[in-house]
Enzyme design. Structure first.
Site, PDB file in Angstrom:
ATOM      1  N   ASP A  67       0.820  -1.213   0.000  1.00  0.00           N
ATOM      2  CA  ASP A  67       0.000   0.000   0.000  1.00  0.00           C
ATOM      3  C   ASP A  67       0.853   1.261   0.000  1.00  0.00           C
ATOM      4  OD1 ASP A  67      -2.112  -1.687   0.154  1.00  0.00           O
ATOM      5  OD2 ASP A  67      -2.931  -0.896   2.035  1.00  0.00           O
ATOM      6  N   ASP A  68       0.232   2.344  -0.473  1.00  0.00           N
ATOM      7  CA  ASP A  68       0.697   3.734  -0.300  1.00  0.00           C
ATOM      8  C   ASP A  68       1.767   4.193  -1.274  1.00  0.00           C
ATOM      9  OD1 ASP A  68      -1.043   3.702   1.780  1.00  0.00           O
ATOM     10  OD2 ASP A  68       0.477   3.702   3.362  1.00  0.00           O
ATOM     11  N   HIS A 118      -5.822   2.802  -4.532  1.00  0.00           N
ATOM     12  CA  HIS A 118      -5.765   3.096  -3.097  1.00  0.00           C
ATOM     13  C   HIS A 118      -6.120   4.558  -2.856  1.00  0.00           C
ATOM     14  CE1 HIS A 118      -4.920   1.863   0.928  1.00  0.00           C
ATOM     15  NE2 HIS A 118      -3.864   2.636   1.101  1.00  0.00           N
ATOM     16  N   HIS A 122      -5.323   9.460  -0.347  1.00  0.00           N
ATOM     17  CA  HIS A 122      -5.320   8.659   0.880  1.00  0.00           C
ATOM     18  C   HIS A 122      -6.158   9.287   1.992  1.00  0.00           C
ATOM     19  CE1 HIS A 122      -3.869   5.993   4.077  1.00  0.00           C
ATOM     20  NE2 HIS A 122      -3.312   5.239   3.138  1.00  0.00           N
ATOM     21  N   HIS A 219       3.716  -2.403   3.192  1.00  0.00           N
ATOM     22  CA  HIS A 219       3.738  -1.034   2.662  1.00  0.00           C
ATOM     23  C   HIS A 219       5.063  -0.801   1.939  1.00  0.00           C
ATOM     24  CE1 HIS A 219       0.704  -0.782   5.855  1.00  0.00           C
ATOM     25  NE2 HIS A 219       0.181   0.226   5.177  1.00  0.00           N
TER      26      HIS A 219
END
Length: 696
Positions: A67-68, A118, A122, A219
Site C-alpha cells: 500500500d501507499d 488506493h 489517501h 507497505h
C-alpha cells in the site's frame, strides 16, 4: 494572471499533498448492516451482483500486497527483491504518487505485477461525500492509465484491515465500490510494518496460520521501509519452503473460482481507453507542475532568506561603521565650504508646495544661495506663485514643457555658481540643510552628495509605510553604498553636484526615467566619490494614496532598470567604472530588484504552510523573518535619530505595501521587456511637506 496561476498550482499541490496517518488507527463501529457472509468471509468482496460474494485464496496461496506507493526509494528495492525471488505482487497505489512517479508505476506493471486503486490522496473515505470518493477513484485510474495504459478493477480503502473489521460506517463504501465495478480487497494478515516493530515481528504478523491462504498487507511507502525489505527477504523463502505459492490478488481469486462449480475468470488489468490516457496525462502534468512549483518556491524561500540575512549583516557591519565614523568628534570633511551655491528647482504644476519649498531654500543659513526655479510649462500658477514671493536671491525661468532633465539642464546652464543643488518642487529644506549638504565638497574627490530625505506627511498609513521605507531602504542603504563606493542614486529631492563633475558626465539626460540614478551611476563610473550627508535633511510629500504611490514607484522602478541596463557595460570595464559595475550593479540587482521581487514568496509560503504544513514551524519561520526586518528597522531608526513609534505599522506593511511593490516591479519588468517609454508622471500634491520638520 500570474498570481491566479500560482495560487491554482498551490491549490493542486495542497490537494495532492494531503497528509495521512498510518493504517490501523481508526476505531471500529457497529456491524448491524454488514452481512454475515462478509464478516465471516474472505478478503475479496464483490458487491456488484444482487448477492454479495466473498472469496478467500486457496490453501497455501499467498498474495503479497503493498500500500501507499509508489515510493522512489523503497518501491524499486521491493521490486528488485520480488524479481530476485520470482514472486508477483499487487500494489495498491496512491494516485498522487503515480502522478509523481509514472515511470516507476510503469515498471510495476511491466514486471508482471498487479495494480489496485488506493485513492488519489489517501483520505478517510467515510468522511467524504460520494462525489469526492468517485473523484478519488477516477483520478487514480486516470493516473494509472497515463503511466501504464491499463485500468484496474481492484480497490483497497485507506485505513481498512480485515473483512471482520468492516463496520456500518464502511459497508456503504464497499457497496458503492461494487456498483462502480470494483472488487474490494482487504487482507488476512497485516505485517504492521508501518509501525516498524522489528523484522521478527513483521514476519510473525504476516505469516498465516496453518496452511491457510492469505492476502498479506505490507507497505512500500509512507516512511522508512528498511524493516519491510529485510522481513520480505526472510518471509518469502520461509513460506516457499513450507510449500506456499505466491500470486497476485487476481490470480489467487481465479484459482479460487476454478475450484467452484461455476468457474469464471477475473482480470485485474484491462486496456485503458485512449481518452482516459489523455486525461490522465493532463492530471499527471498538473501534479508534476504543482510539485515543481512548490520546489521552486522552496528554493526561492532559501534565496530570499540568504539575501535578507546577507543584506542585514552588511548593513549592520558597514552602515554602522559609517555612522560611527561620521559621528566621531574628530570627523571632518576638511575646511568649511563657504562657496556660493546655485539651487535648481524644476517645477511642473507644483502650486501647492512651491512657495514653501522656495522660501525654505532662499532663507537657508549658507552664505551666497541662489535659487533658480525652472517652470517646465506648468498649466497652473506655479511660476506666478514663485515670482510673487519677491525674494532677492530667487529667479523664475519659464520654458516650454520638455521634461525634468530638460528643466534641470536649463537651470544648470543659468546657474552662476560651481556648486549645484537640485531640489524637487515639493520639497522643504531645513535652514541648515544646504550648508550641511555642500560640506563634503571640501574633499576634492567628491563629485556629488546625497541628502537625507524625510517623509513630511506621516499621518496616513500609506505615508507611514513610506516613512519606514525611506529610513530603512534609502538612508540606511546609502551608508552601505558610500562605504563600498558604489552609490547608485543621489535623490532628486535633495542632491548636490560639483559642476565640473556634472558636465564631465554629460549632464542630465532623458535616456531613462530615473535621471538622478543615471547621472549618479555616470559619476561613479567616472571615478568621482558620491557620498551621503545625513545632516542635510529635506522634507518631501510622499504619495498619500496607493494609486499615487503606484505611479511614483512604477516610474522609479522602471527608470532604475533602464539606468542599470544603460550602464551594464561597466561590469566588464576596468578602473572606477569596473569597480562600480561589479559592486553597485550586482547590489542593486540583488537588493533593489531581486529581494523585493521575491520577498512575497515568504508571505505566500507562510499562508500555504499555515494550512498545509506544520503551522507552528511556519509561524515561527515567518516571525523570524519579520523579526529580522524589525531589528533592521530599529537600527536604521536609531542611526537616523527617528522615534520608533511608526514601526507598529511594519507587520501590516508585509501584507499590503510589499505586495504592491512586488506588482510594481513585475509591471516595470514587463515594460522594460517590451521597450515602452513612459512620460514624466505628475503626482497630486497637497503641500503637506510644509512644516514637516516637526514630524516625529
Amino acid at each position: 494572471m500570474l498570481l491566479v496561476v500560482l495560487v491554482s498550482l498551490l491549490a493542486v499541490e495542497a490537494y495532492v499533498n494531503a497528509q495521512f496517518t498510518p493504517d490501523g488507527t481508526h476505531d471500529r463501529q457497529g456491524q448491524t448492516s454488514v452481512p454475515d457472509a462478509v464478516r465471516t468471509g474472505g478478503p475479496i468482496i464483490n458487491t456488484g451482483y444482487e448477492s454479495v460474494q466473498s472469496y478467500r485464496l486457496p490453501a497455501k496461496t499467498i498474495a503479497l500486497t503493498f500500500d501507499d506507493g509508489p515510493d522512489p526509494l523503497w518501491t524499486p528495492k521491493i521490486l528488485d527483491l520480488l524479481h530476485e525471488h520470482q514472486v508477483p505482487a499487487t500494489f495498491f497505489v496512491v494516485g498522487s504518487q503515480v502522478g509523481r512517479y509514472p515511470e516507476l508505476t510503469a515498471r510495476i506493471a511491466d514486471g508482471g505485477h498487479e495494480l489496485g486503486v488506493h485513492t488519489f490522496t489517501h483520505p478517510n473515505l467515510a468522511e467524504l461525500p460520494s462525489w469526492r470518493r468517485r473523484m478519488e477513484y477516477n483520478q487514480t485510474q486516470l493516473a494509472i492509465a497515463k503511466a501504464t495504459g491499463v485500468k484496474t478493477s481492484l480497490i483497497r480503502f485507506p485505513y481498512s484491515s480485515r473483512a471482520d473489521a468492516i463496520d456500518d460506517r464502511n459497508w456503504p463504501l464497499v457497496r458503492e465500490a461494487g456498483e462502480l465495478g470494483y472488487l474490494t480487497v482487504v487482507n488476512d494478515t497485516d505485517s504492521v510494518d508501518w509501525a516498524r516493530p522489528g523484522v521478527d515481528a513483521i514476519v510473525r504478523n504476516a505469516t498465516p496460520t496453518g496452511d491457510n491462504g492469505a492476502i498479506v498487507l505490507f507497505h512500500d511507502a509512507g516512511g522508512d521501509r528498511a524493516q519491510t525489505v529485510a522481513a520480505l527477504h526472510r518471509f518469502i523463502p520461509e513460506l516457499k519452503a513450507k510449500g506456499y505459492r505466491f500470486t497476485t490478488v487476481s490470480q489467487g481469486l481465479n484459482l479460487s473460482l476454478a475450484e467452484t462449480t461455476t468457474p469464471q475468470q477475473v482480470v485485474g488489468h484491462t486496456s485503458a481507453p485512449s481518452a482516459d490516457r489523455w486525461r490522465g496525462a493532463a492530471l499527471v502534468w498538473a501534479v508534476q507542475i504543482a510539485d515543481g512549483t512548490i520546489d521552486v518556491l522552496g528554493v526561492l524561500f532559501v534565496v530570499v532568506g540568504v539575501l535578507a540575512i546577507g543584506r542585514t549583516a552588511l548593513l549592520f557591519l558597514l552602515a554602522g561603521r559609517h555612522a560611527r565614523r561620521r559621528r566621531s568628534p574628530d570627523w571632518s570633511w576638511g575646511p568649511p565650504v563657504t562657496e556660493p551655491v546655485s539651487v535648481i528647482v524644476p517645477a511642473y504644476n507644483e502650486k501647492e508646495g512651491i512657495a514653501a519649498a522656495v522660501r525654505s531654500l532662499a532663507t537657508g543659513d549658507h552664505p551666497g544661495i541662489e535659487v533658480v526655479v525652472v517652470d517646465d510649462g506648468s498649466t497652473d500658477d506655479t511660476a506666478d506663485i514663485a515670482a510673487a514671493l519677491r525674494l532677492p536671491n530667487v529667479r523664475v525661468v519659464r520654458k516650454p514643457n520638455g521634461g525634468k532633465p530638460s528643466a534641470l539642464n536649463t537651470g544648470v546652464a543659468l546657474a552662476r555658481h560651481d556648486l549645484i543643488v537640485m531640489v524637487d518642487g515639493d520639497t522643504v529644506f531645513e535652514p541648515d540643510s544646504i550648508r550641511h549638504l555642500v560640506q563634503p565638497f571640501a574633499d576634492p574627490q567628491v563629485g556629488a552628495v546625497a541628502g537625507n530625505v524625510k517623509v513630511g506627511n506621516r499621518r496616513s498609513l500609506v505615508a507611514k509605510w513610506q516613512h519606514i521605507e525611506y529610513v530603512i531602504g534609502f538612508n540606511l542603504d546609502r551608508r552601505l553604498y558610500e562605504t563600498l563606493r558604489c552609490m547608485p542614486t543621489v535623490p532628486g529631492a535633495i542632491g548636490a553636484f560639483r559642476r565640473s563633475a556634472l558636465m564631465g558626465a554629460g549632464g542630465m539626460t532623458d535616456d531613462t526615467l530615473a535621471e538622478d540614478t543615471d547621472i549618479t551611476m555616470a559619476l561613479c563610473r567616472a571615478g568621482w566619490k558620491v557620498v551621503y550627508e545625513e545632516k542635510a535633511r529635506a522634507w518631501t510629500e510622499a504619495p498619500s494614496t496607493l494609486g499615487q504611490l503606484w505611479k511614483q514607484r512604477y516610474r522609479w522602478s522602471y527608470g532604475t532598470m533602464q539606468a542599470m541596463w544603460k550602464h551594464r557595460h561597466s561590469v566588464t570595464e576596468h578602473g572606477a567604472s569596473g569597480r562600480f559595475g561589479r559592486r553597485g550593479l550586482p547590489f542593486l540587482a540583488l537588493f533593489g530588484v531581486a529581494l523585493p521581487l521575491l520577498a512575497p514568496v515568504i508571505d505566500l509560503l507562510a499562508i500555504y504552510g499555515l494550512f498545509f504544513f506544520n503551522s507552528i514551524e511556519t509561524l515561527l519561520a515567518w516571525s523570524a523573518m519579520l523579526g529580522l526586518q524589525l531589528v533592521t528597522a530599529v537600527v536604521a531608526f536609531r542611526l537616523d535619530r527617528e522615534k520608533l513609534g511608526p514601526l507598529w505599522a511594519l507587520p501590516l506593511q508585509q501584507f499590503v505595501y510589499r505586495q504592491m511593490m512586488y506588482l510594481v516591479l513585475i509591471q516595470s519588468l514587463a515594460t522594460a521587456l517590451t521597450g515602452a517609454r513612459l512620460r514624466w508622471h505628475k503626482l497630486h500634491r497637497t503641500g503637506q511637506a510644509l512644516g514637516a520638520g516637526s514630524a516625529g
